[in-house]
Write an enzyme that holds these catalytic residues in place. Structure first.
Site, PDB file in Angstrom:
ATOM      1  CD  GLU A 114      -2.993  -0.865   0.097  1.00 44.72           C
ATOM      2  OE1 GLU A 114      -2.765  -0.162  -0.823  1.00 44.72           O
ATOM      3  OE2 GLU A 114      -3.387  -2.180   0.834  1.00 44.72           O
TER       4      GLU A 114
ATOM      5  CG  HIS B 182      -4.030  -0.003   5.843  1.00 42.42           C
ATOM      6  ND1 HIS B 182      -5.799   0.030   5.754  1.00 42.42           N
ATOM      7  CD2 HIS B 182      -4.230  -0.743   4.782  1.00 42.42           C
ATOM      8  CE1 HIS B 182      -6.550  -0.606   5.149  1.00 42.42           C
ATOM      9  NE2 HIS B 182      -5.671  -1.723   4.710  1.00 42.42           N
TER      10      HIS B 182
ATOM     11  CG  HIS C 226      -7.524  -5.124   7.942  1.00 44.49           C
ATOM     12  ND1 HIS C 226      -6.139  -6.087   6.980  1.00 44.49           N
ATOM     13  CD2 HIS C 226      -7.039  -4.066   6.544  1.00 44.49           C
ATOM     14  CE1 HIS C 226      -5.807  -6.113   6.172  1.00 44.49           C
ATOM     15  NE2 HIS C 226      -6.439  -4.757   5.900  1.00 44.49           N
TER      16      HIS C 226
ATOM     17  CD  GLU D 158     -14.257  13.186  24.853  1.00 46.94           C
ATOM     18  OE1 GLU D 158     -12.576  12.811  24.514  1.00 46.94           O
ATOM     19  OE2 GLU D 158     -15.047  13.433  25.475  1.00 46.94           O
TER      20      GLU D 158
ATOM     21  CG  HIS E 282      -9.152  -3.442   2.848  1.00 43.75           C
ATOM     22  ND1 HIS E 282      -8.956  -3.688   2.194  1.00 43.75           N
ATOM     23  CD2 HIS E 282      -8.240  -3.529   3.548  1.00 43.75           C
ATOM     24  CE1 HIS E 282      -7.537  -3.923   1.918  1.00 43.75           C
ATOM     25  NE2 HIS E 282      -7.323  -3.814   3.122  1.00 43.75           N
TER      26      HIS E 282
HETATM   27  P1  13P Z   1       1.374  -6.008   2.974  1.00 40.10           P
HETATM   28  O1  13P Z   1       1.300  -6.993   3.892  1.00 40.10           O
HETATM   29  O2  13P Z   1       2.077  -5.490   1.715  1.00 40.10           O
HETATM   30  O3  13P Z   1       0.843  -4.605   3.893  1.00 40.10           O
HETATM   31  O4  13P Z   1      -0.355  -5.703   2.888  1.00 40.10           O
HETATM   32  C1  13P Z   1      -1.258  -5.736   3.518  1.00 40.10           C
HETATM   33  C2  13P Z   1      -2.793  -4.955   3.639  1.00 40.10           C
HETATM   34  O5  13P Z   1      -3.564  -4.585   4.935  1.00 40.10           O
HETATM   35  C3  13P Z   1      -3.122  -4.777   1.975  1.00 40.10           C
HETATM   36  O6  13P Z   1      -4.187  -4.273   2.258  1.00 40.10           O
HETATM   37 ZN    ZN Z   2      -4.732  -3.771   4.209  1.00 43.33          ZN
END
Ligand code: 13P
Ligand code: ZN
Length: 266
Positions: free
Chosen positions: A111, A135, A137, A165, A206
């Site tokens: 990413e 980023h 999840h 908040e 995602h």
């Molecule tokens: P990477 O392992 O390449 O960082 O990818 C993980 C991910 O969350 C892709 O969206």
């Molecule tokens: Zn991801």
């Protein structure tokens, strides 16, 4: 170890402890300050060159710490030099050198285009204060993305109403991008467009991208959004009979001296 690396590693592992980084899920980049680069310079022992699919000339000469593609956040504290690395963006912005870490042939996160384009966007809208793009999840914000249309107004109102908040922490709201193939240039362009307006952008089905000046601020932003999503889903499951009103959101914003995004209020 250098403080900036310690702080970076702590954030990686904190995200894992929250359950936001199954397997290799999620990634973190940090734009280093000049004094941090000097602090780490003695570590620079290699120079592997890589091309970039996007033009990031706005970041020419900048140094970033990045997690490795396919590497697990869970393992970052055990072997930082294998799971994270330091890169320097080329002077022409079309590639970068790996100067430290990412050992055994690892590369920065897949990413990286999204991260670098988000850095450019946030640097521009924060007068250079943004240093962190993250980023993750998290399960609740991802689950919530299945229950709404990909509409920033709808999402932001749900989150503001789900924890008092929230309107203070992200008065601009949170953006949302409909499903796209991750890891490429197209999703990088679309995300960086949204992150100009919102400090965080949900990737439907995602996860989330968050931005900030410090590790604490960025982690705290994602944490707050994820907690609000959890509260919303719990309340929705139990049956919502009332919520925070728009009038209360305005009173809150005034009391805390923030400019709430009026487009999202009625
Ligand atoms: P990477 O392992 O390449 O960082 O990818 C993980 C991910 O969350 C892709 O969206
Ligand atoms: Zn991801």
């Amino acid at each position: 170890m250098q403080k900036v690396l310690e702080d970076y590693i702590r954030m990686c592992y904190d995200g894992f402890l929250q359950g936001w980084h199954e397997r290799n899920g999620g990634n973190l980049t940090y734009r280093m300050r000049p004094e941090e680069v000097e602090d780490c310079r003695s570590l620079f022992s290699q120079s592997r060159h890589m091309e970039l699919p996007v033009d990031v000339s706005a970041l020419a000469g900048e140094y970033f710490i990045s997690t490795g593609s396919g590497r697990f956040m869970r393992n970052v504290p055990l072997a930082p030099q294998e799971n994270i690395g330091i890169i320097r963006i080329d002077d022409d912005g079309r590639g970068y050198e790996i100067l430290w870490g990412l050992e055994n042939g690892a590369r920065p996160t897949s990413e990286l285009p999204s991260h670098l384009m988000n850095h450019i966007a946030r640097i521009q809208v924060t007068d250079g204060r943004c240093h962190v793009i993250y980023h993750a999840h998290p399960a609740n914000i991802t689950a919530l993305s299945y229950t709404i249309e990909p509409d920033a107004r709808v999402l932001s109102r749900i989150l503001w109403q789900s924890e008092t908040e929230c309107a203070v922490v992200f008065p601009e709201g949170v953006g949302i991008l409909d499903w796209m193939i991750p890891g490429g240039t197209d999703i990088a362009v679309e995300t960086s467009r949204l992150i100009r307006t919102y400090p965080a952008v949900v990737w439907a089905f995602h996860g989330i991208f968050g931005s900030g000046e410090t590790f604490d601020e960025t982690f705290g932003l994602v944490h707050t959004i994820e907690k609000a999503a959890e509260i919303y889903l719990k309340a929705k499951g139990a049956g919502i009979i009332r919520t925070i009103s728009d009038e209360q959101l305005r009173i809150l914003a005034k009391a805390f001296g923030v400019h709430i995004n009026e487009d999202f209020l009625s």
